[in-house]
Design an enzyme around this catalytic site. Structure first.
Site, PDB file in Angstrom:
ATOM      1  N   ASP A 390       0.866  -1.173   0.000  1.00  0.00           N
ATOM      2  CA  ASP A 390       0.000   0.000   0.000  1.00  0.00           C
ATOM      3  C   ASP A 390       0.904   1.224   0.000  1.00  0.00           C
ATOM      4  O   ASP A 390       1.795   1.352   0.846  1.00  0.00           O
ATOM      5  CB  ASP A 390      -0.917   0.010   1.230  1.00  0.00           C
ATOM      6  CG  ASP A 390      -1.976   1.106   1.137  1.00  0.00           C
ATOM      7  OD1 ASP A 390      -2.991   0.880   0.466  1.00  0.00           O
ATOM      8  OD2 ASP A 390      -1.759   2.180   1.721  1.00  0.00           O
ATOM      9  N   LEU A 391       0.683   2.137  -0.939  1.00  0.00           N
ATOM     10  CA  LEU A 391       1.577   3.286  -1.086  1.00  0.00           C
ATOM     11  C   LEU A 391       1.390   4.286   0.049  1.00  0.00           C
ATOM     12  O   LEU A 391       0.254   4.587   0.448  1.00  0.00           O
ATOM     13  CB  LEU A 391       1.332   3.978  -2.427  1.00  0.00           C
ATOM     14  CG  LEU A 391       1.614   3.156  -3.685  1.00  0.00           C
ATOM     15  CD1 LEU A 391       1.390   4.000  -4.929  1.00  0.00           C
ATOM     16  CD2 LEU A 391       3.034   2.600  -3.669  1.00  0.00           C
ATOM     17  N   ASP A 433      -4.215   2.595  -4.684  1.00  0.00           N
ATOM     18  CA  ASP A 433      -2.753   2.584  -4.547  1.00  0.00           C
ATOM     19  C   ASP A 433      -2.275   1.276  -3.916  1.00  0.00           C
ATOM     20  O   ASP A 433      -1.250   1.242  -3.242  1.00  0.00           O
ATOM     21  CB  ASP A 433      -2.279   3.786  -3.726  1.00  0.00           C
ATOM     22  CG  ASP A 433      -2.940   3.861  -2.344  1.00  0.00           C
ATOM     23  OD1 ASP A 433      -3.761   2.975  -2.029  1.00  0.00           O
ATOM     24  OD2 ASP A 433      -2.621   4.796  -1.591  1.00  0.00           O
TER      25      ASP A 433
END
Length: 722
Positions: A390-391, A433
């Site tokens: 997960d960004l 993301d």
């Protein structure tokens, strides 16, 4: 197509809505220009009226018989020559398709010249020569029509699908079969004379059959949606060829009579060509859709079958039967091509259903399918690892630079993750993301795989840093289904994310670090090394989560107050005097005050205030001692002291590492907490006396080792139970 009427923006056949009287009387050039714009349309309108007169005379017998020669010959030739000149003029004055209209105009002009020659020199002859000059001029029209149409098709039909080529072939073959069935027997009985006469006689029906086939083929290439311009051109050529076919049939049967409505067909066909030439271009885009795509080939197939039925009742000529057979063969090929195209469409649809449109990576559906398949064949020497990412920082980047820039960043990161995962497995984008990688790697390669994947999802620039938090799970050692594997990886990923700094704290930290760098660039490098070592020591002492992050931030920002200290004091090579030293002792309070300006940094400010306290209570600013000093501040004090001793300063050179360690041991219990000193030395020994220079990098490395170690433990337990 283009030409003088472009600037008027007229609809097809629409007269310009301008009044010549509205032009200024003192501007004759404007009147002339408008008249020139109107002239082609006026001429075409007059030609249509003239054609109506000709058709009324030949078809309805209107007019006095003494006018027959005038109408049948000179009015007819005038229409032919005028239409030919209109096409040539369009080629001269236009800007698009000039070559095509020039060739078509030359062909019609040749045809008109043949008619004119016939009227002047051959009409009153009892026996016509075969071939004559008129024949040569008539026949020159056919290659000109073929070439002009080919150029128009090439320049105005953007796509040529295999199925459309076959549609064109089916239509052309079926049309040729019908013409052959209708004309072959009638023409064959008239074939006589020398070779040149025979060839001339055959050239007309063959030319007309090819022309009709060309028109039908053209309609096929447009997907049976020709648009007005193509329709007019097709109608013109079809009228010409149809009129010829009817003339040849009547002439062969001896039923042709000059001066009938049949004679109006040819000027009507060339007039339609002239109208098409002066229209605004409206060639339709090819669309492979609608019932016409299948209905038209089916219609031509029925025509071919009808010819077979007729052949059983009354035998047809071999050419017609052969062309009908060719139509059926082409239809079978068309069905094969259609099946192939449909299979490709199904495969493309399946690919789109399993692919993320932005990055080209597999999506969640493909991930689940791949996991289910690979879990059945996983090997012990190459276990299956699912890594969920997960960004961090992407939302801020997206808000700052816009969604287009955000999409471009996601596509770039997706490509990097695909390349990083390729040696071991495959990368996926689950949406937003969130990314994922499924890899099959030997246990001793896990650190390399995790590090390369994490590096791939990292990007930075002026004012932004985007990286990722991730969790990994061994499959099937820790999860026996894709859903459970994703759930466990998701929990671990969010545990990692929650253990890192909040976005607000990160933003504040970035601002303060840039301020420190602007004041003294070397401070940022120095503070980064202190922070990295402080985190490592804190982790060794059992600190984790938010508390560990606060220690790292305190170590990184404990000197932020120096931005308010004059450079003359910071860079002074001699010992500080009493006033200067008093000013320096205020630096922890200045740092605390700066950090307290942001709500998210207040826990860090509390630690920074106490980083210059001494374990024996003789430090500043509060004179705290022992356990009264926050643990984080005691850790930062040891790490900062070692870094300061082993770095060059304006007032002294750096000391050796051994001497710095001896000084730490000597000061343990006095300036420093002995437990912290021992933990620091143990950490340094474990690293081979190499001090990390970047806290974030060291944290990432430690997490990689932690995750890889956990995965290996899970795999070892699985092999033990097995």
């Amino acid at each position: 197509m283009s030409g003088p009427n472009e600037k008027t923006n007229l609809r097809p056949y629409e007269a310009p809505t301008v009044e010549l009287s509205s032009a200024r009387a003192d501007d004759p050039g404007a009147v002339t220009s408008k008249f020139i714009t109107l002239l082609p349309r006026i001429a075409l309108a007059l030609a249509c009226v003239t054609l109506t007169v000709h058709a009324a005379h030949t078809g309805l017998g209107l007019g006095h018989p003494q006018h027959d020669r005038l109408i049948d010959e000179w009015l007819y030739n005038g229409l032919m020559v005028g239409a030919a000149l209109a096409c040539v003029l369009r080629a001269i004055t236009g800007t698009r398709n000039r070559l095509a209209w020039g060739i078509l105009g030359a062909g019609v002009l040749s045809w008109s010249a043949g008619d004119l020659y016939f009227t002047l020199f051959l009409a009153d002859e009892a026996t016509l020569p075969m071939p004559s000059v008129s024949d040569a001029l008539f026949l020159a029209f056919y290659p000109a029509a073929y070439a002009g149409m080919a150029i128009l098709v090439k320049r105005n039909v953007s796509e040529f699908h295999a199925s459309l080529w076959l549609d064109a072939l089916i239509g052309a073959l079926a049309t040729s079969a019908v013409v052959s069935a209708f004309l072959y027997d009638a023409v064959s009985v008239t074939i006589a004379g020398d070779t040149l006469s025979v060839l001339t006689t055959l050239a007309y029906p063959l030319g007309d059959a090819l022309l009709l086939a060309l028109v039908v083929g053209l309609l096929g290439l447009t997907g049976w949606r020709p648009g007005a311009t193509w329709a007019i051109i097709g109608a013109a050529l079809a009228l010409s060829a149809g009129g010829d076919v009817l003339y040849l049939y009547r002439a062969a049967n001896g039923t042709y009579v000059e001066g009938t409505i049949l004679d109006s067909i040819w000027p009507a066909s060339v007039l339609l060509l002239a109208i098409a030439a002066w229209r605004r271009p409206d060639f339709n885009d090819v669309r492979l859709e609608g019932t016409r795509i299948m209905a038209m080939p089916a219609l031509f197939a029925l025509i071919a079958i009808g010819l077979f039925v007729i052949d059983q009742i009354e035998p047809l000529n071999p050419l017609a039967v052969g062309l009908a057979c060719g139509t059926i063969v082409a239809l079978v090929l068309r069905m094969a091509v259609t099946l192939h195209e449909n299979l490709k469409m199904v495969a493309a649809s399946r690919g789109e259903a399993l692919t993320d449109a932005l990055t080209g990576l597999g999506n969640r559906r493909k991930l689940v399918a791949d996991l289910e398949e690979q879990m059945e064949t996983v090997r012990a020497d190459a276990p299956l690892i699912l890594i969920l990412f997960d960004l961090d920082g992407f939302k801020r980047y997206n808000d700052s630079y816009g969604h287009l820039a955000g999409d471009a960043l996601l596509a770039r990161l997706g490509a990097k993750l695909r390349a990083a995962a390729a040696p071991y497995g495959e990368a996926y984008r689950l949406g937003g993301d969130e990314f994922c990688a499924v890899v099959s790697a030997p246990p001793d390669h896990l650190e390399r795989v995790l590090e390369s994947a994490a590096v791939a999802l990292r990007d930075s620039g002026e004012g932004f840093v985007v990286e990722s938090s991730y969790g990994a799970v061994a499959v099937p050692a820790e999860a026996d289904s894709p859903a459970l594997a994703l759930q466990i990886a998701d929990q671990r990923m969010y545990a990692r994310k929650e253990g890192r700094s909040s976005p607000v704290r990160e933003q504040t930290r970035d601002v303060l670090v840039r301020a420190m760098h602007a004041h003294q660039p070397e401070l940022t490098t120095y503070a980064g090394g202190v922070a990295a070592m402080a985190i490592a020591v804190g982790r060794r002492l059992g600190v984790e989560g938010e508390a560990l992050d606060e220690i790292g931030r305190a170590a990184e920002l404990h000197d932020v107050g120096k931005v308010a200290v004059p450079d003359a004091i910071l860079d002074k090579p001699e010992a500080l005097d009493e006033e200067e030293w008093a000013f320096m002792q205020r630096q922890p309070l200045l740092s605390e005050r700066i950090l307290n300006g942001a709500e998210a940094m207040r826990p860090v400010a509390r630690l920074v205030r106490s980083t210059h306290e001494r374990f024996d209570g003789t430090g500043y600013p509060d004179g705290l001692s022992g356990e009264e000093i926050p643990l984080g501040a005691r850790i930062v004090a040891v790490c900062d002291a070692y870094a300061a001793m082993t770095s060059d300063r304006p007032y002294r050179p750096a000391v050796s590492r051994d001497r710095a360690l001896r000084e730490l041991r000597r000061s343990a219990g006095g300036q420093f907490d002995p437990r912290i000193v021992n933990a620091f030395i143990a950490e340094l020994d474990e690293r081979g006396h190499a001090v990390p220079t970047d806290a974030a990098s060291d944290d990432r490395d430690s997490y990689v080792r932690e995750v890889a170690g956990h995965l290996r433990s899970a795999l070892d337990q699985q092999s033990t139970h097995a």
